[in-house]
Design an enzyme around this catalytic site. Structure first.
Site, PDB file in Angstrom:
ATOM      1  N   HIS A  50      -7.311  -3.938  10.083  1.00  0.00           N
ATOM      2  CA  HIS A  50      -7.004  -3.745   8.669  1.00  0.00           C
ATOM      3  C   HIS A  50      -5.726  -4.498   8.287  1.00  0.00           C
ATOM      4  O   HIS A  50      -4.828  -4.682   9.098  1.00  0.00           O
ATOM      5  CB  HIS A  50      -6.969  -2.266   8.263  1.00  0.00           C
ATOM      6  N   ASP A  99       0.827  -1.209   0.000  1.00  0.00           N
ATOM      7  CA  ASP A  99       0.000   0.000   0.000  1.00  0.00           C
ATOM      8  C   ASP A  99       0.861   1.259   0.000  1.00  0.00           C
ATOM      9  O   ASP A  99       2.084   1.199   0.156  1.00  0.00           O
ATOM     10  CB  ASP A  99      -0.973  -0.011   1.193  1.00  0.00           C
ATOM     11  N   GLU A 153      -9.618  -1.477   5.089  1.00  0.00           N
ATOM     12  CA  GLU A 153     -10.262  -1.086   6.343  1.00  0.00           C
ATOM     13  C   GLU A 153     -11.537  -1.904   6.553  1.00  0.00           C
ATOM     14  O   GLU A 153     -12.014  -2.560   5.621  1.00  0.00           O
ATOM     15  CB  GLU A 153     -10.616   0.407   6.276  1.00  0.00           C
ATOM     16  N   ASN A 169      -7.727  -1.841  14.031  1.00  0.00           N
ATOM     17  CA  ASN A 169      -9.110  -2.157  13.665  1.00  0.00           C
ATOM     18  C   ASN A 169      -9.183  -3.399  12.778  1.00  0.00           C
ATOM     19  O   ASN A 169     -10.206  -3.656  12.151  1.00  0.00           O
ATOM     20  CB  ASN A 169      -9.751  -0.958  12.949  1.00  0.00           C
TER      21      ASN A 169
HETATM   22  C1  GLP Z   1      -0.135   0.581   8.410  1.00  0.00           C
HETATM   23  C2  GLP Z   1      -0.170  -0.223   7.123  1.00  0.00           C
HETATM   24  C3  GLP Z   1      -0.406  -1.664   7.432  1.00  0.00           C
HETATM   25  C4  GLP Z   1       0.182  -1.970   8.775  1.00  0.00           C
HETATM   26  C5  GLP Z   1      -0.606  -1.284   9.838  1.00  0.00           C
HETATM   27  C6  GLP Z   1      -0.002  -1.393  11.231  1.00  0.00           C
HETATM   28  O1  GLP Z   1      -0.399   1.872   8.245  1.00  0.00           O
HETATM   29  N1  GLP Z   1      -1.053   0.195   6.108  1.00  0.00           N
HETATM   30  O2  GLP Z   1       0.099  -2.457   6.392  1.00  0.00           O
HETATM   31  O3  GLP Z   1       0.127  -3.344   9.025  1.00  0.00           O
HETATM   32  O4  GLP Z   1      -0.890   0.042   9.466  1.00  0.00           O
HETATM   33  O5  GLP Z   1       1.040  -0.520  11.407  1.00  0.00           O
HETATM   34  P1  GLP Z   1       1.988  -0.489  12.690  1.00  0.00           P
HETATM   35  O6  GLP Z   1       2.928  -1.649  12.533  1.00  0.00           O
HETATM   36  O7  GLP Z   1       2.692   0.825  12.631  1.00  0.00           O
HETATM   37  O8  GLP Z   1       1.130  -0.643  13.878  1.00  0.00           O
END
Ligand code: GLP
Length: 252
Positions: A140, A76, A145, A138
């Site tokens: 995702h 992403d 989402e 959440n």
């Molecule tokens: C991000 C990404 C995800 C990631 C999630 C958790 O923004 N889009 O791919 O798994 O949110 O992020 P973090 O590891 O900073 O908690």
């Protein structure tokens, strides 16, 4: 890693702390690349992944782990950021991984909001051998989402309020983060041959328990992973804190 500290079920490896979980995921990625140097890797960003990339860079420098024949597709990216923005996922990947290993620039693929169909076509042509995922608070995965459907493909999405709240800290003070992102879809992710999800820290415990033990529903997009035959979860004891007692005490 010792028998007392860990247990493994077909789908869930719980390690005592974050560092051990990051190292275990890095070892599995390295094993994939060693077994198949031409591996196609689906890569993730997020703070959870920094230690994983750090470990892989260490293996590249010290143990000769090579990514020279590998290919990558990132999950992403935020929409609307200028090239080189320090909070973009492109910058994250360069800073933590690509600048330090030998994966050729042409083998690195990053999603773009104006080229979703092309991204899907490139993934379909190569096929992802191993998809790495983190998980949002959440549920995702990527930026799929709550509400994302099983058939979703690479597309532009609205970020959920809880994601905006969680990720704003990754942007410079005073700058409002983007409200949209481009992400592989659930169907894109499930097309990978193998999937490994990393969850660390107490803040992920509810999302992980819902994903593994709640209903398989769009309300927790990570729950769709249970429809895939080859999914592994790597987590620390904090993220595993709300899993059922059968699961968490399997080694007792
Ligand atoms: C991000 C990404 C995800 C990631 C999630 C958790 O923004 N889009 O791919 O798994 O949110 O992020 P973090 O590891 O900073 O908690």
């Amino acid at each position: 890693m010792t028998a007392e500290q860990t247990y493994e079920t077909p789908d869930c490896l719980i390690l005592p702390d974050r560092r051990a979980a990051e190292a275990a995921l890095a070892e599995r990625i390295a094993a994939q690349v060693c077994a198949k140097p031409h591996s196609v890797l689906g890569l993730a960003t997020g703070n959870s992944m920094i230690g994983v990339y750090h470990a892989l860079v260490g293996m590249h420098r010290n143990d000769g782990l090579s990514f020279a024949k590998a290919t990558s597709f990132n999950l992403d990216e935020y929409c609307g950021l200028l090239a080189g923005h320090p909070s973009s996922f492109a910058s994250f990947m360069r800073e933590h991984f690509f600048a330090h290993v030998d994966m050729p620039r042409d083998s690195v693929h990053l999603p773009r909001e104006d080229a979703c169909a092309e991204y899907e076509a490139a993934i379909a042509e190569k096929g992802i051998d191993l998809q790495i995922l983190g998980i949002g608070r959440n549920g995702h995965i990527g930026f799929n989402e709550p509400g994302a459907t099983l058939t979703s493909r690479t597309r532009v999405v609205d970020l959920a309020p809880e994601t905006l709240a969680a990720n704003q800290r990754d942007f410079p003070a005073g700058e409002t983060m983007p409200s949209h992102a481009v992400t592989m879809g659930i169907a894109t992710i499930l097309s990978a041959r193998k999937i490994l999800l990393l969850a660390t820290g107490e803040a992920k415990a509810k999302a992980l328990a819902d994903a593994l033990e709640g209903p398989i529903k769009p309300r927790n997009p990570a729950s769709f992973l249970r429809l895939h035959p080859k999914v592994g979860i790597v987590c620390d004891s904090e993220a595993a804190g709300l899993l059922s007692s059968t699961r968490t005490h399997a080694d007792a």
